[in-house]
Enzyme design. Structure first.
Site, PDB file in Angstrom:
ATOM      1  N   HIS A  17      -1.812  -1.047   0.202  1.00 34.34           N
ATOM      2  CA  HIS A  17      -0.572  -0.432  -0.262  1.00 34.34           C
ATOM      3  C   HIS A  17      -0.704   1.043  -0.607  1.00 34.34           C
ATOM      4  CE1 HIS A  17       3.398  -0.232  -1.952  1.00 34.34           C
ATOM      5  NE2 HIS A  17       2.970  -0.031  -3.182  1.00 34.34           N
ATOM      6  N   ASP A  75      -0.735  -3.623   4.253  1.00 29.18           N
ATOM      7  CA  ASP A  75      -0.078  -3.571   2.946  1.00 29.18           C
ATOM      8  C   ASP A  75       0.336  -4.984   2.531  1.00 29.18           C
ATOM      9  OD1 ASP A  75       1.581  -3.140   0.725  1.00 29.18           O
ATOM     10  OD2 ASP A  75       2.323  -1.238   1.509  1.00 29.18           O
ATOM     11  N   SER A  80       4.847   4.461  -3.068  1.00 29.61           N
ATOM     12  CA  SER A  80       5.422   3.259  -3.659  1.00 29.61           C
ATOM     13  C   SER A  80       6.772   3.577  -4.312  1.00 29.61           C
ATOM     14  CB  SER A  80       4.426   2.650  -4.652  1.00 29.61           C
ATOM     15  OG  SER A  80       4.786   1.333  -4.983  1.00 29.61           O
TER      16      SER A  80
END
Length: 357
Positions: free
Chosen positions: A318, A290, A169
């Protein structure tokens, strides 16, 4: 989605893998298992709320968190910096250093860390300055430049040789910024659900202080954390509330608000123009489902990186290293296999850790 929410990476344990791709983890068969919280053997600096956590993998990794001194140019005294050290260091292969996502901690790696370690990798999990469990009582700056220098000084003091830097991320933006500025410290890069095309939070230094603090108050709130955690995963198994508590544990430290506001008002990460400057070999890993960052960005990132391969994880959101840790670990091991590692040792490690069923 609001920027703060879309960068959140609260963890959750893995649902069962599809039968044809299921792996049995010999040394970590209880990944995700629940266990009663132990009372007195956690590091004293962790919030007492850790004793209410029931997730066995989180409890085991929490007990290994330690603080090590990191001297930087922006702080008069060393910063007691939180990390999980490998059980043993080796010289036969590059160490693997795990970052985490926005406003998260090394506990994000509670399921995948033991898999990588059991496979024989020298594995570190490092809390990014401003998040995690470091002691920031002196309120050091937590802007991008400070985060970068802190990570470099950590690397220079404890790792001391080129590393495989893993960024999930927003941690992918941290990794790109670091690798471009300190290429000698990074041998390879692994990006997971990479948040690298956001343009930051813009400079808010002239904004009244109560505005970002109000935003941070919402970020810490249980309703937003519940929503963000639900959004991050393809499937939420039992124990959902416990995993939300794990993801916000570091928010209970007294300096968390100040550190997060300092990061927000100074603009955040914008690494769009740095992506093509990355020279290292890269793995781009993405969940096919995601719901926070479209996997279309995975193809864009692969094309813009000079040397990258793309792997996707089916029925995954995710954070594959939390939701599908066995598959995430396998992709990492496949990517690293043979490079600087004795092939016999690598084969032995893989066969003893990941067994097809």
């Amino acid at each position: 989605m609001p920027p703060l929410l879309t960068l959140s990476s609260s963890p959750a344990p893995p649902p069962p893998a599809p039968r044809r791709a299921r792996f049995r983890v010999a040394a970590s068969a209880d990944v995700g298992a629940t266990a009663p919280a132990a009372g007195n053997d956690f590091p004293s600096f962790l919030p007492r709320a850790v004793e209410r956590i029931r997730d066995g993998a989180a409890l085991r990794l929490a007990k290994r968190i330690e603080r090590v001194p990191v001297q930087t140019g922006f702080s008069k005294s060393p910063i007691p910096s939180s990390c999980v050290r490998p059980l043993k260091q080796q010289q036969s292969a590059d160490p693997v250093v795990l970052l985490h996502g926005f406003d998260s901690s090394c506990l994000e790696w509670r399921y995948t860390y033991p898999l990588l370690e059991d496979a024989g990798l020298e594995t570190w999990a490092v809390d990014i300055l401003g998040w995690g469990f470091s002691n920031l009582e002196t309120r050091p700056p937590c802007d991008i430049v400070s985060k970068r220098e802190h990570l470099y000084q950590f690397w220079r003091s404890y790792i001391k040789r080129p590393m495989v830097l893993v960024g999930p991320s927003l941690g992918a933006a941290v990794a790109i910024d670091f690798a471009v500025n300190y290429p000698e410290a990074v041998s390879k890069l692994i990006f997971i659900g990479a948040s690298v095309y956001a343009e930051g939070t813009k400079d808010m230094t002239r904004m009244p202080k109560f505005v970002p603090y109000a935003g941070v108050f919402v970020l810490k709130s249980l309703p937003l954390r519940l929503f963000a955690t639900r959004l991050a995963f393809y499937k939420i198994p039992d124990g959902f509330f416990d995993w939300v508590q794990i993801g916000r544990l570091h928010c209970l430290l007294p300096w968390w608000e100040d550190a997060t506001v300092n990061f927000m008002i100074t603009g955040g990460y914008n690494v769009i123009n740095q992506i093509k400057q990355v020279k290292q070999k890269c793995l781009v890993l993405w969940g096919e489902d995601d719901g926070i960052i479209s996997n279309k960005q995975a193809y864009r990132l692969q094309q813009e990186l000079p040397s990258a391969i793309l792997r996707q994880v089916g029925q995954c959101g995710h954070i594959p290293h939390v939701e599908k840790p066995r598959e995430a670990a396998k992709h990492v091991l496949d990517f690293l296999g043979g490079d600087g590692v004795d092939k016999a040792d690598q084969a032995s490690s893989l066969s003893s850790t990941l067994v097809s069923t």
